[in-house]
Design a protein around this motif. Sequence first.
Motif: not given
Length: 420
Positions: A73-94
């Motif tokens: 879910n993006g945690m492997l490549a991206l810094p945690i501060e980046t994934t914190s605002w990526q609210k659409l991960r894990g949704t139907e749009y993903d």
Amino acid sequence: MMFLDYLILILVLFLILEMRQCNIYNKTLIGVVLVFCSLELLFKFKNDKMLIFVFGIITYINLSLVISDCLTNGMLALPIETTSWQKLRGTEYDLIFVKSLVLFISTLNALVPAYKGAIVKEHIIRQKKNNIYIFLGIYFVLWIILITGYAVSSSSLAGYESNTTTFFEYSTALFLIAWYYSGTSKKADALLKIYAVTYIFRAVVQGDRSSAFPMILIIVILYLKKNISLKKLFLIAVLGIFCSNIISVYRLSYSTQNIMSSYITQYGLKGFASDTVSQSFYTGISIIAAKSQCPNSFLYFIDFLIGIVIGGSYGKANLTEFTLKYYMNKGGGMLVSSWYFWFGYAGIIILSIIMAHLLKKMQGTKETDFQRLLKIYFTATAFRWYLYTSFDLFRGVLFVFPVMFLFFQIIDQLIKNKQL
């Protein structure tokens, strides 16, 4: 083989219709199909000197996406501060975005037959044109673009941001045309190599991977006489991934001090996954999500068509920028997101048909100089048009480059007529 391709496409259509819940199991299943179809396309074009690079790049991007964005879910490549605002991960749009991507690759795989031509051993262009006036004119412009192509700074508080001018983005196209008109002159060839090395060095110093890699690919294609085997392509890919991540680490502080220790700290064994791929993946999700906010999203396609001719600043031609009003993103979006935004899954099928037609045209046995040069530019910019936006393909490759080529063809003819 074609039977298997169609069978996989039927499976993908079934998954699109039946799979509605976004979870790691569903995304992993789709990811496996995506990687398999990507590898199939790579093997289909393993004997094509240029398209092997195109599908090598696509395979790497898709594999990185599966490892980082489907499994973690993006945690492997991206810094945690980046994934914190990526609210659409894990949704139907993903899930919709991943399904759109696998639909595009599986449809393309079913539509495109394997390359049946012999391994290319001859030069890319059998006889280049010799026009010193066009060569020197373009060469002078290239240096002006290189000197003025970047703003003072390439970083921001939010991280790296590309700050090249529009002209700078098309300097690789001009470089290719200058090479074409350099004829058999060794001095002109040497001047081009000097420019290419300087261009790549400047781009790397700026942390601008998206500009450095196309020029590197052009040099490899123009001066490498033999085809690249899949084994060598793999080794080049490993080196390319390492260099890409080194640049990513470097542009955090624009310092080479302790760069290797910083690399190990930031990437470690996860260095295969690309942060750029994950960022662009999320932007694609946000563009697809924005479709639900725009009742008549297909109308924005008209802006896209007009933007191809007059530029991406026209209207809503640039969906990445336009959809920022709905959801935050950091650029990119990948090739498929805009086509889903305009037409849903039908748009993905349309895009696949267009791409299949384009690839078949590039496999002609009696290619013109223009077709070969276009194929080089298509290959060199594959990272940009597949990972970032379809606008780079339809405007940059299919409109701007042909217009440039035609313009200099006219100039060449006018010079020849004047000399008679």
